[in-house]
Motif scaffolding. Structure first.
Motif, mmCIF file in Angstrom:
data_model
loop_
_atom_site.group_PDB
_atom_site.id
_atom_site.type_symbol
_atom_site.label_atom_id
_atom_site.label_comp_id
_atom_site.label_asym_id
_atom_site.label_seq_id
_atom_site.Cartn_x
_atom_site.Cartn_y
_atom_site.Cartn_z
ATOM 1 N N LEU A 145 0.874 -1.165 0.000
ATOM 2 C CA LEU A 145 0.000 0.000 0.000
ATOM 3 C C LEU A 145 0.912 1.217 0.000
ATOM 4 N N ILE A 146 0.943 1.920 -1.109
ATOM 5 C CA ILE A 146 1.945 2.971 -1.254
ATOM 6 C C ILE A 146 1.692 4.122 -0.278
ATOM 7 N N ASN A 147 0.422 4.413 0.051
ATOM 8 C CA ASN A 147 0.142 5.484 1.009
ATOM 9 C C ASN A 147 0.751 5.177 2.377
ATOM 10 N N LYS A 148 0.592 3.935 2.840
ATOM 11 C CA LYS A 148 1.127 3.558 4.144
ATOM 12 C C LYS A 148 2.651 3.488 4.116
ATOM 13 N N TYR A 149 3.203 3.023 3.006
ATOM 14 C CA TYR A 149 4.663 2.968 2.894
ATOM 15 C C TYR A 149 5.259 4.372 2.966
ATOM 16 N N GLU A 150 4.658 5.308 2.251
ATOM 17 C CA GLU A 150 5.156 6.684 2.266
ATOM 18 C C GLU A 150 5.099 7.278 3.672
ATOM 19 N N PHE A 152 5.103 5.628 6.507
ATOM 20 C CA PHE A 152 6.085 4.929 7.340
ATOM 21 C C PHE A 152 7.488 5.472 7.110
ATOM 22 N N MET A 153 7.870 5.659 5.839
ATOM 23 C CA MET A 153 9.217 6.127 5.523
ATOM 24 C C MET A 153 9.424 7.566 5.992
ATOM 25 N N GLN A 154 8.400 8.392 5.909
ATOM 26 C CA GLN A 154 8.526 9.768 6.398
ATOM 27 C C GLN A 154 8.759 9.796 7.906
ATOM 28 N N GLU A 155 8.014 8.954 8.632
ATOM 29 C CA GLU A 155 8.189 8.885 10.087
ATOM 30 C C GLU A 155 9.565 8.329 10.436
ATOM 31 N N LYS A 156 9.997 7.291 9.720
ATOM 32 C CA LYS A 156 11.317 6.700 9.972
ATOM 33 C C LYS A 156 12.425 7.712 9.713
ATOM 34 N N THR A 157 12.332 8.433 8.605
ATOM 35 C CA THR A 157 13.353 9.420 8.263
ATOM 36 C C THR A 157 13.414 10.532 9.306
ATOM 37 N N ALA A 158 12.259 11.020 9.731
ATOM 38 C CA ALA A 158 12.226 12.082 10.743
ATOM 39 C C ALA A 158 12.864 11.603 12.047
#
Length: 364
Positions: A145-150, A152-158
């Motif tokens: 699910l690309i919305n959830k992946y995006e 997740f990655m934004q939270e991980k990067t932050a």
């Protein structure tokens, strides 16, 4: 046949390093696989679902154009009696005709047939119709699910950026700043110059100092910092995934029929597309590697070398794809071997009209 399109494709091919993709000489035919896995069958079912989802999305909206199934739809798999014959026949087709795209889009006036499926037409019948297509589409699928992946990655990067800043500040406070400057001036400069623009590329060898409590603590902090920096490296996006081995046989098909070709990657919530011409343009410009795309050995695809193009930077053409219902299936092979896999039912979706028309260049 659009000769200007063919000229562009030929010019791009000529500028691609043959060490990456060789478009001349005899194609090396792969060895036939000897067995198949449940994962392979599930991926095949998912690919069929993605293809049907895109086809239905186009045909449900457009009155002028029709999407038609065209790519090979054979269900023969390794381990079945007729597989070797099928495999060699398919390799012959790749060498002569090229790799068929999964879908073709026609103006309905050029396709006066009720059934939107020409996969089993004879070669003679296909020759009369394929060149009339507006475009061909290779459909790829991804189990995300690309919305959830995006998100997740934004939270991980932050989180990683905050941890990097926290540990960096600790290292540059006294007494550790003076200790590091004395022990390793070059490493001190690296830590001091660390910023958001170079987080993902900077690297250093982690020292192992033990002689005092402060040196041990400093070494631990440098190791911790490097771990956070490594977490930012590598690909952090979902991809459109052309295989390098397919480039040549896709080009064979384009040069034979003169029909523009596209790739569309279908996720479980959205789909994105890119023209094959743009893919070749990226590969012909090595400076774009690492920015617009990466080239990786794909362990999920039998280790095949795959081009990974950031999907969300390309054109969104399907939205609001509904998760499909799914159920277990079983296939029996020789020696009584049983394979269980997942089959997917049809989904509804919403066609992004503006995105579709921008990508393919014609009004639906």
């Amino acid at each position: 046949m659009d000769t200007s399109y063919l000229e562009k494709i030929r010019a791009l091919i000529a500028n691609i390093d043959p060490g990456l993709a060789d478009f001349s000489g005899e194609r090396k035919r792969p060895s036939p696989p000897t067995q198949v896995s449940s994962e392979f069958l599930t991926n095949k079912e998912q690919g069929d679902w993605a293809e049907k989802t895109l086809l239905d999305g186009i045909n449900a909206y457009s009155q002028r154009y029709i999407a038609v199934r065209y790519g090979r739809g054979d269900s023969i798999i390794a381990g079945e009696p007729s597989f070797l014959e099928f495999f060699e026949s398919y390799q012959d087709e790749l060498d002569t005709e090229g790799k068929r795209p999964d879908l073709l889009i026609f103006d309905r006036k050029d396709f006066p047939y009720k059934e939107a499926d020409i996969r089993n037409w004879s070669p003679e019948e296909l020759e009369t119709i394929v060149t009339k297509a507006k475009c061909g589409i290779e459909v790829r699928s991804s189990a995300f699910l690309i919305n959830k992946y995006e998100a997740f990655m934004q939270e991980k990067t932050a989180r990683l950026l905050a941890d990097i800043q926290r540990v960096r500040n600790m290292i540059l406070r006294e007494p550790y700043a003076d200790i590091l400057l004395t022990k390793n001036e070059q490493l001190y400069q690296i830590i001091q110059e660390l910023n958001i623009d170079n987080y993902s590329v900077l690297s250093y060898r982690t020292p192992s100092w033990h002689s005092t409590p402060q040196l041990r603590h400093l070494s631990a902090m440098l190791k911790e910092l490097k771990g956070y920096l490594n977490g930012l490296k590598g690909r952090n996006y979902l991809s459109i995934t052309p295989k390098v081995e397919d480039l040549r046989v896709v080009c064979n098909w384009i040069l034979r029929y003169g029909v523009p070709h596209y790739y569309v990657q279908v996720f479980f919530d959205r789909a994105y597309g890119i023209s094959f011409e743009k893919i070749l343009s990226m590969l012909a410009n090595p400076s774009q590697e690492g920015h617009c795309y990466s080239i990786e050995s794909d362990i999920k695809n039998q280790g095949k070398t795959t081009i990974k193009i950031n999907a969300v930077k390309e054109t969104n053409i399907l939205e609001k794809i509904h998760l499909p219902n799914h159920h277990s299936q079983m296939k029996e092979l020789d020696r009584g071997r049983l394979l269980y896999y997942v089959s997917f039912e049809e989904s509804t979706c919403v066609l992004n009209i503006g995105g579709f028309e921008n990508l393919f260049g014609f009004k639906l």
